[in-house]
Scaffold this active site. Structure first.
Site, mmCIF file in Angstrom:
data_model
loop_
_atom_site.group_PDB
_atom_site.id
_atom_site.type_symbol
_atom_site.label_atom_id
_atom_site.label_comp_id
_atom_site.label_asym_id
_atom_site.label_seq_id
_atom_site.Cartn_x
_atom_site.Cartn_y
_atom_site.Cartn_z
ATOM 1 N N ASP A 138 -8.104 4.509 -6.693
ATOM 2 C CA ASP A 138 -8.741 5.326 -5.667
ATOM 3 C C ASP A 138 -7.879 5.359 -4.411
ATOM 4 O OD1 ASP A 138 -10.879 5.683 -7.367
ATOM 5 O OD2 ASP A 138 -12.086 4.097 -6.454
ATOM 6 N N LYS A 139 -8.064 6.381 -3.613
ATOM 7 C CA LYS A 139 -7.282 6.544 -2.385
ATOM 8 C C LYS A 139 -7.285 5.282 -1.534
ATOM 9 C CE LYS A 139 -7.050 9.297 1.868
ATOM 10 N NZ LYS A 139 -7.632 10.432 2.628
#
Length: 348
Positions: A138-139
């Protein structure tokens, strides 16, 4: 960056039309919504003046349109973004991805991604599907990620992932006290009503997370998590399922039940101000696609999670019995004087 400029003269047939309607007919290659956006952002001038979307044009009016490039055009362009490379040979690249970096371009993040950085680091990877990316973080999750530099290596790594033989260990700081090691075996799929989120439901894909308690504190627990499967947001969703959401998680965290009884103002401010989920991919193990050698890499916790742990440890309350659950609304009543409203907004 502007692609070009279009200079138009309004014909008699378009006199009296709104400027966005006239432009849609004169420039059919652009959508009306896109043209309206350009008008509002002052990329359209009528007779050398900025106008509103509702402005009417007349025969002979001069319209200048400064055409804006689509952000999607940057999705597969090389960018000189530094990479923290842990290992590299002719077959593999192992990277320590920082929090805040998106792995693959998508809506809202068409540039500045790991993929853009990879294309700059090794341009030939453009010929491999997804530029060699076989799994994502995830970012706002930091840590280890492997990239294949050849098509054969990519195929081999995908097969390892499908066989669940790739070792992926994470560290997480969660709300509440977990009292024994365990496994969450709950299927994960797209949330039925909020399509940007994932959720546990019977029609989802199998998802298995093993977790081990490393340290237990008054209102937090420090965990080791090992993935057997790799679903989108898997650890974040499974921790929410345990009612132990990850600290700093804006989607699966703050609005879940949070086990809080007493925290100093300093700890409250630091924990609530932690601006990402406290989740880090700390160890990665796999079989090298070319040599068939078992390989493993490990890295330290990032500085922000180290600092968070130090403050939590300093706050150690010495609790020996589970704390009672406190609802989110009750918690807000308790700490509303100590936090800003901005800290509580969802990051949609």
């Amino acid at each position: 960056m502007n692609d070009d400029e279009r200079l138009l003269i309004v014909p008699d047939t378009h006199a009296g039309l709104r400027v966005d309607v006239a432009l849609q007919q004169l420039l059919p290659e652009f959508s009306r919504s896109k043209l309206q956006e350009w008008i509002k952002d002052e990329f359209v001038l009528v007779n050398q003046s900025y106008v509103s979307v509702k402005h009417k044009v007349y025969a002979g009016d001069e319209i200048k349109v400064i055409v804006q490039s689509n952000p999607e055009n940057n999705a597969f362009l090389p960018e000189a973004i530094p990479l923290n490379i842990i290992f590299e040979d002719e077959t593999l690249l192992v990277i320590n991805k920082p929090a805040g970096m998106v792995v693959h371009p998508a809506i809202g993040n068409w540039s500045g991604t790991l993929l853009n950085a990879l294309l700059h680091h090794m341009p030939d990877i453009a010929h491999i599907p997804r530029c060699g990316i076989v799994h994502r973080l995830d970012k706002e999750t930091s840590g280890l990620l492997v990239v294949a530099k050849t098509l054969n290596a990519q195929t081999h790594l995908v097969q390892q992932l499908q066989a669940r033989s790739v070792k992926r260990e994470y560290r997480a700081i969660v709300w509440g006290q977990l009292w024994k090691n365990g496994t969450v075996n709950q299927p994960i799929g797209r949330h039925p009503s909020i399509r940007t989120r994932m959720a546990i439901h019977l029609s989802g894909r199998p998802a298995i997370t093993h977790y081990e308690i490393l340290e237990r504190f008054g209102v937090h627990t420090y965990l080791r998590c090992n993935l057997e499967t790799g679903r989108t947001h898997q650890i974040r969703v499974h921790m929410q399922y345990l009612k132990a959401p990850i600290v700093g998680d804006p989607v699966y965290g703050l609005k879940s039940i949070m086990p809080i009884k007493s925290m100093s103002e300093a700890l409250r401010q630091h924990v609530l101000g932690f601006n990402r989920q406290a989740l880090h991919a700390i160890r990665l193990g796999l079989i090298h696609p070319l040599s068939a050698e078992a390989m493993e890499w490990s890295i330290d916790l990032p500085d922000d999670m180290k600092a968070l742990l130090e403050i939590i440890r300093a706050e150690q309350l010495g609790v020996t019995e589970p704390l009672e659950d406190l609802s989110f609304d009750d918690y807000l009543d308790e700490v509303s004087d100590d936090i800003d409203d901005d800290m509580l907004e969802d990051d949609e």
